[in-house]
Design an enzyme around this catalytic site. Structure first.
Site, PDB file in Angstrom:
ATOM      1  N   SER A 255      59.634  25.430  26.115  1.00  0.00           N
ATOM      2  CA  SER A 255      58.930  25.356  26.917  1.00  0.00           C
ATOM      3  C   SER A 255      59.002  25.979  28.065  1.00  0.00           C
ATOM      4  O   SER A 255      57.421  26.222  28.738  1.00  0.00           O
ATOM      5  CB  SER A 255      58.762  23.523  27.223  1.00  0.00           C
ATOM      6  OG  SER A 255      58.653  22.344  26.143  1.00  0.00           O
TER       7      SER A 255
ATOM      8  N   THR B 275      61.138  14.567  26.360  1.00  0.00           N
ATOM      9  CA  THR B 275      61.428  15.362  25.443  1.00  0.00           C
ATOM     10  C   THR B 275      62.751  14.537  24.852  1.00  0.00           C
ATOM     11  O   THR B 275      62.899  12.813  25.396  1.00  0.00           O
ATOM     12  CB  THR B 275      61.707  16.727  24.558  1.00  0.00           C
ATOM     13  OG1 THR B 275      61.447  16.549  23.201  1.00  0.00           O
ATOM     14  CG2 THR B 275      63.092  16.866  25.332  1.00  0.00           C
TER      15      THR B 275
ATOM     16  N   LYS C  68      61.131   9.435  25.260  1.00  0.00           N
ATOM     17  CA  LYS C  68      60.258   9.032  25.059  1.00  0.00           C
ATOM     18  C   LYS C  68      59.440   7.886  25.345  1.00  0.00           C
ATOM     19  O   LYS C  68      58.576   7.117  26.042  1.00  0.00           O
ATOM     20  CB  LYS C  68      59.163   9.864  24.072  1.00  0.00           C
ATOM     21  CG  LYS C  68      59.854  11.683  24.658  1.00  0.00           C
ATOM     22  CD  LYS C  68      58.518  11.985  23.138  1.00  0.00           C
ATOM     23  CE  LYS C  68      58.540  13.455  23.397  1.00  0.00           C
ATOM     24  NZ  LYS C  68      57.979  14.074  22.634  1.00  0.00           N
TER      25      LYS C  68
ATOM     26  N   ASN D 248      55.849  11.377  27.206  1.00  0.00           N
ATOM     27  CA  ASN D 248      55.676  12.286  26.980  1.00  0.00           C
ATOM     28  C   ASN D 248      55.306  13.629  28.143  1.00  0.00           C
ATOM     29  O   ASN D 248      56.083  14.443  28.351  1.00  0.00           O
ATOM     30  CB  ASN D 248      55.832  13.760  25.527  1.00  0.00           C
ATOM     31  CG  ASN D 248      54.277  14.197  25.917  1.00  0.00           C
ATOM     32  OD1 ASN D 248      53.040  13.759  26.702  1.00  0.00           O
ATOM     33  ND2 ASN D 248      53.361  15.317  25.874  1.00  0.00           N
TER      34      ASN D 248
ATOM     35  N   ASP E  41      50.880  14.163  23.447  1.00  0.00           N
ATOM     36  CA  ASP E  41      51.885  14.725  22.057  1.00  0.00           C
ATOM     37  C   ASP E  41      49.844  13.632  21.460  1.00  0.00           C
ATOM     38  O   ASP E  41      49.662  15.130  20.486  1.00  0.00           O
ATOM     39  CB  ASP E  41      52.910  14.185  21.681  1.00  0.00           C
ATOM     40  CG  ASP E  41      53.990  14.393  22.334  1.00  0.00           C
ATOM     41  OD1 ASP E  41      54.089  15.434  22.424  1.00  0.00           O
ATOM     42  OD2 ASP E  41      55.277  13.606  21.907  1.00  0.00           O
TER      43      ASP E  41
ATOM     44  N   GLY F 211      58.028   9.537   9.283  1.00  0.00           N
ATOM     45  CA  GLY F 211      59.266   9.285  10.652  1.00  0.00           C
ATOM     46  C   GLY F 211      58.489   8.225  11.118  1.00  0.00           C
ATOM     47  O   GLY F 211      57.082   7.804  11.027  1.00  0.00           O
ATOM     48  N   ALA F 212      59.211   7.453  11.961  1.00  0.00           N
ATOM     49  CA  ALA F 212      58.783   6.368  12.837  1.00  0.00           C
ATOM     50  C   ALA F 212      59.069   6.402  14.260  1.00  0.00           C
ATOM     51  O   ALA F 212      59.827   5.319  15.157  1.00  0.00           O
ATOM     52  CB  ALA F 212      59.285   4.870  12.421  1.00  0.00           C
TER      53      ALA F 212
ATOM     54  N   GLY G  41      59.780   8.759  18.079  1.00  0.00           N
ATOM     55  CA  GLY G  41      58.891   8.402  19.267  1.00  0.00           C
ATOM     56  C   GLY G  41      57.777   9.699  18.791  1.00  0.00           C
ATOM     57  O   GLY G  41      56.365   9.586  19.427  1.00  0.00           O
TER      58      GLY G  41
ATOM     59  N   TYR H  15      57.952  23.606  15.313  1.00  0.00           N
ATOM     60  CA  TYR H  15      57.636  24.335  15.420  1.00  0.00           C
ATOM     61  C   TYR H  15      58.096  25.518  14.717  1.00  0.00           C
ATOM     62  O   TYR H  15      58.727  26.466  16.188  1.00  0.00           O
ATOM     63  CB  TYR H  15      57.490  24.444  16.645  1.00  0.00           C
ATOM     64  CG  TYR H  15      58.364  23.830  18.145  1.00  0.00           C
ATOM     65  CD1 TYR H  15      58.540  22.334  18.087  1.00  0.00           C
ATOM     66  CD2 TYR H  15      60.054  24.254  18.352  1.00  0.00           C
ATOM     67  CE1 TYR H  15      59.011  21.986  19.297  1.00  0.00           C
ATOM     68  CE2 TYR H  15      60.078  24.349  19.246  1.00  0.00           C
ATOM     69  CZ  TYR H  15      60.039  22.672  19.851  1.00  0.00           C
ATOM     70  OH  TYR H  15      60.987  22.700  20.136  1.00  0.00           O
TER      71      TYR H  15
ATOM     72  N   GLY I 142      54.684  23.196  14.002  1.00  0.00           N
ATOM     73  CA  GLY I 142      54.591  22.473  14.524  1.00  0.00           C
ATOM     74  C   GLY I 142      54.465  23.406  16.826  1.00  0.00           C
ATOM     75  O   GLY I 142      53.893  22.474  17.209  1.00  0.00           O
TER      76      GLY I 142
HETATM   77  P1  NDP Z   1      63.688  10.322  16.648  1.00  0.00           P
HETATM   78  O1  NDP Z   1      64.244  10.795  17.201  1.00  0.00           O
HETATM   79  O2  NDP Z   1      62.364   9.438  18.161  1.00  0.00           O
HETATM   80  O3  NDP Z   1      62.692  10.348  15.309  1.00  0.00           O
HETATM   81  C1  NDP Z   1      63.266  10.767  14.415  1.00  0.00           C
HETATM   82  C2  NDP Z   1      62.957  10.676  13.465  1.00  0.00           C
HETATM   83  O4  NDP Z   1      63.643  11.228  12.076  1.00  0.00           O
HETATM   84  C3  NDP Z   1      63.250   9.040  12.882  1.00  0.00           C
HETATM   85  O5  NDP Z   1      62.062   8.680  11.989  1.00  0.00           O
HETATM   86  C4  NDP Z   1      64.356   8.805  11.600  1.00  0.00           C
HETATM   87  O6  NDP Z   1      64.450   8.526  11.171  1.00  0.00           O
HETATM   88  C5  NDP Z   1      63.995  10.320  10.885  1.00  0.00           C
HETATM   89  N1  NDP Z   1      65.008  10.804  10.336  1.00  0.00           N
HETATM   90  C6  NDP Z   1      66.063  11.139  11.072  1.00  0.00           C
HETATM   91  N2  NDP Z   1      66.929  12.202  10.880  1.00  0.00           N
HETATM   92  C7  NDP Z   1      66.622  11.341   8.788  1.00  0.00           C
HETATM   93  C8  NDP Z   1      66.911  11.990   8.036  1.00  0.00           C
HETATM   94  N3  NDP Z   1      69.004  12.257   7.406  1.00  0.00           N
HETATM   95  N4  NDP Z   1      66.028  11.605   6.742  1.00  0.00           N
HETATM   96  C9  NDP Z   1      65.578  11.155   7.121  1.00  0.00           C
HETATM   97  N5  NDP Z   1      64.802  10.625   8.432  1.00  0.00           N
HETATM   98  C10 NDP Z   1      65.604  11.175   9.381  1.00  0.00           C
HETATM   99  O7  NDP Z   1      62.931  12.157  17.276  1.00  0.00           O
HETATM  100  P2  NDP Z   1      61.456  12.230  17.908  1.00  0.00           P
HETATM  101  O8  NDP Z   1      59.916  11.062  17.246  1.00  0.00           O
HETATM  102  O9  NDP Z   1      60.891  12.320  19.537  1.00  0.00           O
HETATM  103  O10 NDP Z   1      60.946  13.651  16.901  1.00  0.00           O
HETATM  104  C11 NDP Z   1      60.910  14.443  15.608  1.00  0.00           C
HETATM  105  C12 NDP Z   1      60.288  15.339  15.559  1.00  0.00           C
HETATM  106  O11 NDP Z   1      59.049  15.912  15.990  1.00  0.00           O
HETATM  107  C13 NDP Z   1      61.509  16.681  16.382  1.00  0.00           C
HETATM  108  O12 NDP Z   1      61.381  17.488  15.292  1.00  0.00           O
HETATM  109  C14 NDP Z   1      60.269  17.403  16.644  1.00  0.00           C
HETATM  110  O13 NDP Z   1      60.988  18.449  17.080  1.00  0.00           O
HETATM  111  C15 NDP Z   1      59.102  16.620  16.722  1.00  0.00           C
HETATM  112  N6  NDP Z   1      58.069  17.472  17.640  1.00  0.00           N
HETATM  113  C16 NDP Z   1      57.248  18.020  17.937  1.00  0.00           C
HETATM  114  C17 NDP Z   1      56.526  17.927  18.857  1.00  0.00           C
HETATM  115  C18 NDP Z   1      55.059  19.355  18.799  1.00  0.00           C
HETATM  116  O14 NDP Z   1      55.187  19.427  20.522  1.00  0.00           O
HETATM  117  N7  NDP Z   1      55.357  20.204  18.105  1.00  0.00           N
HETATM  118  C19 NDP Z   1      56.214  16.763  20.032  1.00  0.00           C
HETATM  119  C20 NDP Z   1      57.056  16.059  19.544  1.00  0.00           C
HETATM  120  C21 NDP Z   1      58.137  15.806  19.013  1.00  0.00           C
HETATM  121  P3  NDP Z   1      65.337   6.511  10.605  1.00  0.00           P
HETATM  122  O15 NDP Z   1      63.996   5.780  11.599  1.00  0.00           O
HETATM  123  O16 NDP Z   1      65.480   6.014   9.418  1.00  0.00           O
HETATM  124  O17 NDP Z   1      66.592   6.895  11.678  1.00  0.00           O
END
Ligand code: NDP
Length: 278
Positions: free
Chosen positions: A17, A62, A66, A87, A102, A126-127, A129, A222, A241
């Site tokens: 960014s 980030t 969030k 965000n 986002d 995923g669940a 932010g 990304y 991304g």
């Molecule tokens: P969070 O930390 O809020 O969420 C992480 C997610 O990944 C959860 O669902 C978690 O599952 C899961 N996870 C983490 N480790 C594992 C694992 N070993 N096995 C299975 N699931 C796993 O992160 P964000 O939601 O903020 O970001 C997620 C991704 O999105 C990042 O890679 C980020 O870089 C990317 N992103 C890209 C953007 C873009 O503009 N391109 C914008 C925003 C984010 P659990 O709930 O079970 O822990």
């Protein structure tokens, strides 16, 4: 005196960014500096208090802040309220407005590809932010169904309940039982943080074979990821991304400055920062 804007997160060292936001501010002739504001959770209230200063335009927020940011602003936009995640913060006259760019950022490349979302079933992995924004975006655009699969399925169920999502949104565990949902899916989105970590995939690669040949695999990471490589090897269309990152940033810039974002400048700077070429 230069204005200030920055990225609040933990970590922020590797973010792209600053590179593309500074390039955009310079291209617009705005005297402002975009900084990395590394912030631990305990320091978040003080960081947000400092955003109220008159020389601060606002901030991006980030991982992992969030959802916490949602409670630290004075007002939120309708889309931030829908996702319950912020965000982007706009600082004006000492007040903080929380936005969620986002959502349009995620949708922009799908629009560019002409994807007909109301005709599609989607699976979101995923669940966290990012997944919140993705699910809100897909539901708002009328996606036929959205299956949210998470390592901890109770978190997917909580996300759906928290968003007040309709019955077309369903939680699921992240495993072999996902095959029927994948078989119907026109879009698979990886919104887990797996993608940055070595050779790991968020789901077993063999499950990708369940997807229809016309499906798009969209990874919010990304850069090219093992998931995208595996999907590409099966002949599936793929999208990383970076475009989302730049498009969400363009919306943030517009909110801070009121000016149209120079998308081409931002895209070139993001590519150069990611791939190390100009
Ligand atoms: P969070 O930390 O809020 O969420 C992480 C997610 O990944 C959860 O669902 C978690 O599952 C899961 N996870 C983490 N480790 C594992 C694992 N070993 N096995 C299975 N699931 C796993 O992160 P964000 O939601 O903020 O970001 C997620 C991704 O999105 C990042 O890679 C980020 O870089 C990317 N992103 C890209 C953007 C873009 O503009 N391109 C914008 C925003 C984010 P659990 O709930 O079970 O822990």
């Amino acid at each position: 005196m230069a204005l200030r804007v920055g990225l609040i997160g933990d970590p922020v060292a590797h973010s792209l960014s600053p590179a593309f936001q500074q390039a955009a501010l310079d291209a617009l002739g705005i005297d402002a500096r975009y900084a990395r504001w590394h912030t631990a959770a305990a320091d978040l209230p003080a960081r947000f208090a400092a955003l109220r200063a008159p020389d601060v335009l606002g901030a991006n927020v980030t991982l992992p802040h969030k959802e916490a940011a949602f409670a630290l602003v004075d007002d939120v936009t309708a889309r931030a309220a829908a996702a319950r995640a912020v965000n982007t913060v706009v600082s004006r006259d000492g007040r903080l407005l929380g936005d969620n760019t986002d959502i349009p950022g995620f949708l922009a490349p799908l629009g560019e590809r002409g994807l007909d979302l109301p005709a599609l079933d989607a699976v979101v992995l995923g669940a966290g932010g990012a997944a919140r924004g993705v699910v809100v975006a897909l539901l708002q655009r009328g996606c036929r169904s959205v299956t949210v699969a998470n390592r901890r399925p109770e978190r997917a169920a909580a996300l759906i309940a928290d968003l007040g999502a309709p019955p077309t949104a369903r939680p699921a565990p992240l495993g072999a039982s996902l095959a029927p949902a994948l078989a119907a899916a026109g879009l698979l989105v990886n919104a887990t943080s797996i993608g940055w970590q070595g050779d790991s995939l968020p789901l077993d690669a063999t499950l990708l074979r369940a997807l229809p040949p016309t499906a798009l695999v969209y990874d919010l990471t990304y850069r090219e990821t093992p998931l995208l490589r595996a999907a590409g090897a099966l002949g599936l269309a793929t999208l990383d991304g970076l475009r989302m990152l730049v498009c969400q940033g363009a919306e943030s810039l517009r909110a801070w400055t009121g000016r149209a974002a120079p998308l081409d400048v931002m895209w070139s700077a993001a590519l150069a920062a990611r791939d190390g070429h100009a």
